[in-house]
Design a protein around this motif. Structure first.
Motif, PDB file in Angstrom:
ATOM      1  N   ILE A 487       0.826  -1.198   0.000  1.00 30.54           N
ATOM      2  CA  ILE A 487       0.000   0.000   0.000  1.00 30.54           C
ATOM      3  C   ILE A 487       0.862   1.250   0.000  1.00 30.54           C
ATOM      4  O   ILE A 487       0.625   2.192  -0.750  1.00 30.54           O
ATOM      5  N   SER A 488       1.903   1.250   0.815  1.00 26.42           N
ATOM      6  CA  SER A 488       2.703   2.456   0.993  1.00 26.42           C
ATOM      7  C   SER A 488       3.979   2.449   0.171  1.00 26.42           C
ATOM      8  O   SER A 488       4.928   3.121   0.497  1.00 26.42           O
ATOM      9  N   ALA A 489       4.026   1.626  -0.895  1.00 27.79           N
ATOM     10  CA  ALA A 489       5.240   1.573  -1.707  1.00 27.79           C
ATOM     11  C   ALA A 489       5.481   2.861  -2.461  1.00 27.79           C
ATOM     12  O   ALA A 489       6.615   3.225  -2.751  1.00 27.79           O
ATOM     13  N   SER A 490       4.385   3.538  -2.807  1.00 22.81           N
ATOM     14  CA  SER A 490       4.523   4.755  -3.580  1.00 22.81           C
ATOM     15  C   SER A 490       4.778   5.993  -2.727  1.00 22.81           C
ATOM     16  O   SER A 490       4.986   7.073  -3.253  1.00 22.81           O
ATOM     17  N   LEU A 491       4.708   5.845  -1.412  1.00 20.37           N
ATOM     18  CA  LEU A 491       4.907   7.003  -0.550  1.00 20.37           C
ATOM     19  C   LEU A 491       6.389   7.307  -0.405  1.00 20.37           C
ATOM     20  O   LEU A 491       7.221   6.420  -0.420  1.00 20.37           O
ATOM     21  N   THR A 492       6.688   8.517  -0.245  1.00 19.39           N
ATOM     22  CA  THR A 492       8.077   8.898  -0.025  1.00 19.39           C
ATOM     23  C   THR A 492       8.427   8.785   1.442  1.00 19.39           C
ATOM     24  O   THR A 492       7.562   8.512   2.290  1.00 19.39           O
ATOM     25  N   GLN A 493       9.704   9.004   1.756  1.00 20.76           N
ATOM     26  CA  GLN A 493      10.137   8.906   3.144  1.00 20.76           C
ATOM     27  C   GLN A 493       9.502   9.981   4.003  1.00 20.76           C
ATOM     28  O   GLN A 493       9.099   9.738   5.137  1.00 20.76           O
ATOM     29  N   ALA A 494       9.391  11.181   3.466  1.00 17.55           N
ATOM     30  CA  ALA A 494       8.797  12.268   4.244  1.00 17.55           C
ATOM     31  C   ALA A 494       7.319  12.007   4.536  1.00 17.55           C
ATOM     32  O   ALA A 494       6.823  12.251   5.640  1.00 17.55           O
ATOM     33  N   GLN A 495       6.613  11.462   3.538  1.00 16.34           N
ATOM     34  CA  GLN A 495       5.201  11.153   3.748  1.00 16.34           C
ATOM     35  C   GLN A 495       5.029  10.062   4.796  1.00 16.34           C
ATOM     36  O   GLN A 495       4.123  10.115   5.628  1.00 16.34           O
ATOM     37  N   MET A 496       5.891   9.054   4.768  1.00 15.58           N
ATOM     38  CA  MET A 496       5.781   7.981   5.754  1.00 15.58           C
ATOM     39  C   MET A 496       6.108   8.504   7.155  1.00 15.58           C
ATOM     40  O   MET A 496       5.489   8.085   8.142  1.00 15.58           O
ATOM     41  N   ARG A 497       7.071   9.445   7.258  1.00 11.19           N
ATOM     42  CA  ARG A 497       7.384  10.006   8.563  1.00 11.19           C
ATOM     43  C   ARG A 497       6.210  10.820   9.107  1.00 11.19           C
ATOM     44  O   ARG A 497       5.841  10.730  10.287  1.00 11.19           O
ATOM     45  N   ALA A 498       5.588  11.603   8.210  1.00 12.09           N
ATOM     46  CA  ALA A 498       4.408  12.373   8.637  1.00 12.09           C
ATOM     47  C   ALA A 498       3.254  11.459   9.018  1.00 12.09           C
ATOM     48  O   ALA A 498       2.501  11.714   9.965  1.00 12.09           O
ATOM     49  N   LYS A 499       3.122  10.343   8.302  1.00  9.85           N
ATOM     50  CA  LYS A 499       2.055   9.391   8.594  1.00  9.85           C
ATOM     51  C   LYS A 499       2.244   8.760   9.965  1.00  9.85           C
ATOM     52  O   LYS A 499       1.287   8.602  10.730  1.00  9.85           O
ATOM     53  N   ARG A 500       3.510   8.401  10.289  1.00  9.24           N
ATOM     54  CA  ARG A 500       3.758   7.817  11.605  1.00  9.24           C
ATOM     55  C   ARG A 500       3.453   8.811  12.719  1.00  9.24           C
ATOM     56  O   ARG A 500       2.886   8.444  13.758  1.00  9.24           O
ATOM     57  N   GLN A 501       3.847  10.059  12.518  1.00  7.65           N
ATOM     58  CA  GLN A 501       3.571  11.061  13.546  1.00  7.65           C
ATOM     59  C   GLN A 501       2.073  11.274  13.750  1.00  7.65           C
ATOM     60  O   GLN A 501       1.597  11.385  14.884  1.00  7.65           O
ATOM     61  N   SER A 502       1.330  11.305  12.643  1.00  4.37           N
ATOM     62  CA  SER A 502      -0.129  11.477  12.771  1.00  4.37           C
ATOM     63  C   SER A 502      -0.772  10.283  13.456  1.00  4.37           C
ATOM     64  O   SER A 502      -1.681  10.416  14.283  1.00  4.37           O
ATOM     65  N   GLN A 503      -0.294   9.068  13.130  1.00  7.44           N
ATOM     66  CA  GLN A 503      -0.831   7.883  13.793  1.00  7.44           C
ATOM     67  C   GLN A 503      -0.509   7.895  15.278  1.00  7.44           C
ATOM     68  O   GLN A 503      -1.328   7.478  16.106  1.00  7.44           O
ATOM     69  N   LEU A 504       0.706   8.361  15.613  1.00  9.32           N
ATOM     70  CA  LEU A 504       1.081   8.410  17.022  1.00  9.32           C
ATOM     71  C   LEU A 504       0.200   9.400  17.786  1.00  9.32           C
ATOM     72  O   LEU A 504      -0.280   9.100  18.880  1.00  9.32           O
ATOM     73  N   ARG A 505      -0.033  10.567  17.182  1.00 12.33           N
ATOM     74  CA  ARG A 505      -0.904  11.546  17.849  1.00 12.33           C
ATOM     75  C   ARG A 505      -2.341  11.025  17.962  1.00 12.33           C
ATOM     76  O   ARG A 505      -2.995  11.166  18.986  1.00 12.33           O
ATOM     77  N   ARG A 506      -2.833  10.374  16.911  1.00  7.66           N
ATOM     78  CA  ARG A 506      -4.194   9.843  16.944  1.00  7.66           C
ATOM     79  C   ARG A 506      -4.327   8.726  17.973  1.00  7.66           C
ATOM     80  O   ARG A 506      -5.319   8.586  18.678  1.00  7.66           O
ATOM     81  N   GLY A 507      -3.257   7.886  18.060  1.00  8.67           N
ATOM     82  CA  GLY A 507      -3.297   6.798  19.035  1.00  8.67           C
ATOM     83  C   GLY A 507      -3.296   7.313  20.456  1.00  8.67           C
ATOM     84  O   GLY A 507      -3.989   6.780  21.327  1.00  8.67           O
ATOM     85  N   ARG A 508      -2.523   8.390  20.708  1.00  8.45           N
ATOM     86  CA  ARG A 508      -2.507   8.948  22.057  1.00  8.45           C
ATOM     87  C   ARG A 508      -3.866   9.540  22.429  1.00  8.45           C
ATOM     88  O   ARG A 508      -4.351   9.377  23.559  1.00  8.45           O
ATOM     89  N   ALA A 509      -4.493  10.200  21.453  1.00 13.65           N
ATOM     90  CA  ALA A 509      -5.807  10.784  21.730  1.00 13.65           C
ATOM     91  C   ALA A 509      -6.841   9.702  22.006  1.00 13.65           C
ATOM     92  O   ALA A 509      -7.644   9.784  22.940  1.00 13.65           O
ATOM     93  N   SER A 631      -6.197   6.600   8.232  1.00 13.60           N
ATOM     94  CA  SER A 631      -5.419   7.417   7.300  1.00 13.60           C
ATOM     95  C   SER A 631      -4.956   6.637   6.088  1.00 13.60           C
ATOM     96  O   SER A 631      -4.571   7.224   5.088  1.00 13.60           O
ATOM     97  N   VAL A 632      -4.982   5.304   6.165  1.00  7.61           N
ATOM     98  CA  VAL A 632      -4.523   4.491   5.055  1.00  7.61           C
ATOM     99  C   VAL A 632      -5.729   3.878   4.372  1.00  7.61           C
ATOM    100  O   VAL A 632      -6.507   3.156   5.000  1.00  7.61           O
ATOM    101  N   PRO A 633      -5.943   4.116   3.096  1.00  8.30           N
ATOM    102  CA  PRO A 633      -7.106   3.526   2.410  1.00  8.30           C
ATOM    103  C   PRO A 633      -6.915   2.036   2.203  1.00  8.30           C
ATOM    104  O   PRO A 633      -5.813   1.564   1.964  1.00  8.30           O
ATOM    105  N   PHE A 634      -7.989   1.299   2.288  1.00  5.68           N
ATOM    106  CA  PHE A 634      -7.970  -0.143   2.080  1.00  5.68           C
ATOM    107  C   PHE A 634      -8.526  -0.476   0.709  1.00  5.68           C
ATOM    108  O   PHE A 634      -9.348   0.255   0.150  1.00  5.68           O
ATOM    109  N   ARG A 635      -8.057  -1.602   0.200  1.00  4.75           N
ATOM    110  CA  ARG A 635      -8.507  -2.027  -1.118  1.00  4.75           C
ATOM    111  C   ARG A 635      -9.899  -2.650  -1.079  1.00  4.75           C
ATOM    112  O   ARG A 635     -10.632  -2.611  -2.060  1.00  4.75           O
TER     113      ARG A 635
END
Length: 643
Positions: A487-509, A631-635
């Motif tokens: 799923i995330s093969a097309s994402l760049t490194q910066a996008q994956m880093r932003a995705k992890r941070q958003s997931q971490l914030r969402r998980g804490r909330a 945040s990640v779309p499913f097939r």
């Protein structure tokens, strides 16, 4: 006519003999020339090679006494001494050990003395003596001309020479008078010079008879003469045999037609373009080709350098490392001369500078340290050699010689040449693209063969498959990671880093929201079974009986429990939906996930485990619920709604 020539030769020899009696020689045997003759002979006598202490000399003698050519320790020690500087008195012994002359002579069936007896027969028939070979050049030339006019030898069964023998004798005699004319062993008509010329003639004739495929070619007289300065006559012959026949040394330089040395000149030309692109481009713009100065360097092994101590140091390195040291020396000279060459723009000034290297560049204190600091790897020369061979085989000439060869309909963009002297035409571009495609395809095939047909690779793959079949939960998590990677093969490194941070914030909330509620959340044991129905393991029950936060200790106490709060929430949503998920998945494992109730576990839990038997894809769903949030779309639409 012959009598007049002989009388003139005798007068000339007597004059030279009287002059040679008053000459002085340096420590290496070269005549000390006057200032007005230094430019003509181009020889420097101010030597600056280092002098080893008596302790070091004793250590070197001990090393040579127990020398073992197969020992890595001996080779490393001899390289250390060569770097420090070999004493002139021990250089012959060092060369004998490195070239393994004794073992080569013992294992060969060739008899040097017997070969000389066979050679003396034709010389007697021609009326030529090995001790007067220089004065016999005229006789050999006249005999060769007579044979050329008659087109055949006179029918005399007693003659023991052929036209090839006469040509060989004459060519060697011509080169003898050009080889070190200022050295005491080859200069003039003194007894020492006559004996030295005879030794050199015998060594060259013997090698031409020993290796008839190579025979005699230009440059061999310089090599044999240097060896005779350090070794005995027969030892010099076997040393020359080792240099010209062992693959490590010089068999790629000498042949009858000089095609090998021309190929090595092309290799050095590409090597110079690789190491010194600006200098190479400047040389081409001036009009000086590598063949003009590299071929004399290679054929004579740099014996034209003005400082003889530097020449011997170069030979030490060549006998130690082989052909790579030849390229190393040539590159070092080019690097030292680069500032001067870049300032010159005339061919008439550049070429003499290369053919007659200045003394301030060739002296020991300058050339030898720079030589040891220059590195030339064998793999580098092999790659460039393959490139030159590929260009020679697939160049325009090969295309013209094979006009019926089919060409691919579409050009390949990846097979472009790196260096082009002139802009190629359309046919040359097409040939270059085809060549590059062939090279790329061959590399791909080799890589595929290495990784697909490797037995170790197959063994590792089988072990990995067996481990995955034995552990269905691990296989499911692995499949989840593969799904995430797809799923995330097309994402760049910066996008994956932003995705992890958003997931971490969402998980804490969400964790804060879950911790704010009250009541007990109980997850019943999860039993994992394989396709045969055998129970693999059961997870421990994770129970939260208070409203406080879930500590890290609980996660450590039960490694198989649900650590992430979002996984608990996703499982509750999954169990409340009461809809089985039917998803096609190539997994052989099946798992049973019971529903969870807000109260403590009771017998209703067992009934619910019997009733709620989901399809065998729960491990994948659990992995997806923990790793792929909203945040990640499913097939699969049903998966996204369910989670």
């Amino acid at each position: 006519m012959r009598g007049r020539n002989s009388s003139n030769a005798s007068r000339r020899s007597s004059t030279i003999r009287r002059r040679s009696e008053n000459l002085r020689f340096d420590e290496f045997g070269f005549v000390l020339t006057k200032r007005k003759d230094k430019k003509r002979h181009h020889r420097c006598h101010d030597y600056s090679y280092p002098q080893l202490s008596s302790v070091r000399v004793k250590e070197l003698c001990e090393l040579l006494s127990y020398w073992n050519g197969a020992s890595f320790l001996c080779k490393s020690q001899i390289e250390r001494f060569i770097r420090m500087g070999i004493p002139p008195s021990l250089r012959g012994r060092v060369w004998k050990c490195l070239l393994t002359i004794d073992s080569l002579r013992d294992t060969s069936d060739f008899n040097y003395q017997k070969c000389l007896l066979e050679v003396r027969g034709p010389l007697v028939d021609l009326g030529v003596s090995e001790y007067g070979i220089l004065s016999a050049i005229t006789t050999l030339s006249e005999t060769q001309n007579d044979l050329g006019l008659n087109q055949q030898l006179p029918r005399c069964p007693e003659l023991r020479y052929s036209a090839d023998d006469i040509t060989l004798f004459r060519q060697i005699a011509l080169d003898l008078q050009r080889s070190f004319p200022t050295h005491r062993s080859l200069m003039g008509d003194s007894p020492e010079a006559i004996e030295g010329q005879a030794k050199l003639f015998r060594v060259l004739i013997a090698y031409a008879k020993y290796n008839s495929q190579v025979g005699y070619s230009q440059g061999m007289s310089y090599i044999a003469a240097v060896l005779l300065m350090q070794l005995g006559e027969e030892e010099a012959f076997w040393a020359m045999t080792a240099l010209l026949e062992k693959p490590k040394y010089l068999p790629q330089l000498f042949d009858l037609s000089l095609t090998k040395v021309q190929h090595q000149v092309k290799v050095f030309d590409q090597f110079l373009k690789h190491r010194k692109p600006k200098l190479s481009q400047h040389m081409e713009s001036v009009g000086v080709l590598s063949v003009h100065f590299v071929m004399p360097w290679f054929l004579t092994l740099f014996t034209s350098l003005p400082c003889w101590d530097s020449v011997l140091a170069v030979w030490d390195l060549i006998i130690l490392h082989g052909l790579s040291a030849v390229f190393r020396t040539a590159l070092t000279i080019m690097e030292l001369l680069e500032p001067r060459l870049m300032e010159l723009s005339d061919e008439g000034a550049v070429l003499p500078l290369l053919l007659r290297v200045p003394v301030d560049v060739a002296q020991y204190s300058v050339l030898v340290p720079a030589l040891w600091n220059t590195e030339v790897q064998d793999w580098e020369l092999k790659c460039i050699n393959s490139l030159v061979l590929d260009e020679s085989h697939h160049g325009p000439n090969a295309e013209q010689s094979q006009p019926q060869k089919a060409t691919p309909p579409t050009p390949v963009n990846g097979g472009k040449e790196k260096e082009n002297v002139s802009p190629p035409s359309e046919g040359e571009k097409k040939t270059d693209s085809i060549t590059g495609a062939k090279t790329l395809l061959s590399r791909m095939m080799l890589m595929a063969q290495r990784y697909l047909l490797d037995p170790m690779g197959r063994q590792k793959a089988e072990e990995k498959t067996s481990q995955t079949q034995a552990n269905p939960r691990q296989r499911a998590s692995t499949l989840g990671r593969v799904f995430k990677g797809r799923i995330s093969a097309s994402l760049t490194q910066a996008q994956m880093r932003a995705k992890r941070q958003s997931q971490l914030r969402r998980g804490r909330a969400q964790q804060a929201g879950v911790q704010g509620g009250s009541g007990d959340i109980t997850v019943a044991p999860v039993t994992v079974t394989d396709t045969a129905g055998n129970t693999d393991r059961s997870e421990q029950t994770f129970r939260r009986t208070s409203t406080g936060p879930v500590g890290k200790g609980a996660g450590r106490r039960s490694n198989h429990s649900l650590k992430h709060p979002m996984r608990v929430k996703s499982l509750n949503l999954l169990l409340n939906s009461r809809s089985p998920l039917r998803q096609t998945h190539p997994s052989s494992c099946s798992s049973i996930l019971p529903p969870s109730s807000p109260g403590p576990p009771s017998s209703n839990g067992a009934e619910s485990r019997d009733q709620q038997k989901d399809t065998p894809r729960t491990a994948l769903i659990k992995e997806l619920s923990s790793r792929h949030q909203s945040s990640v779309p499913f097939r699969n639409v049903r998966e996204s709604k369910l989670i």
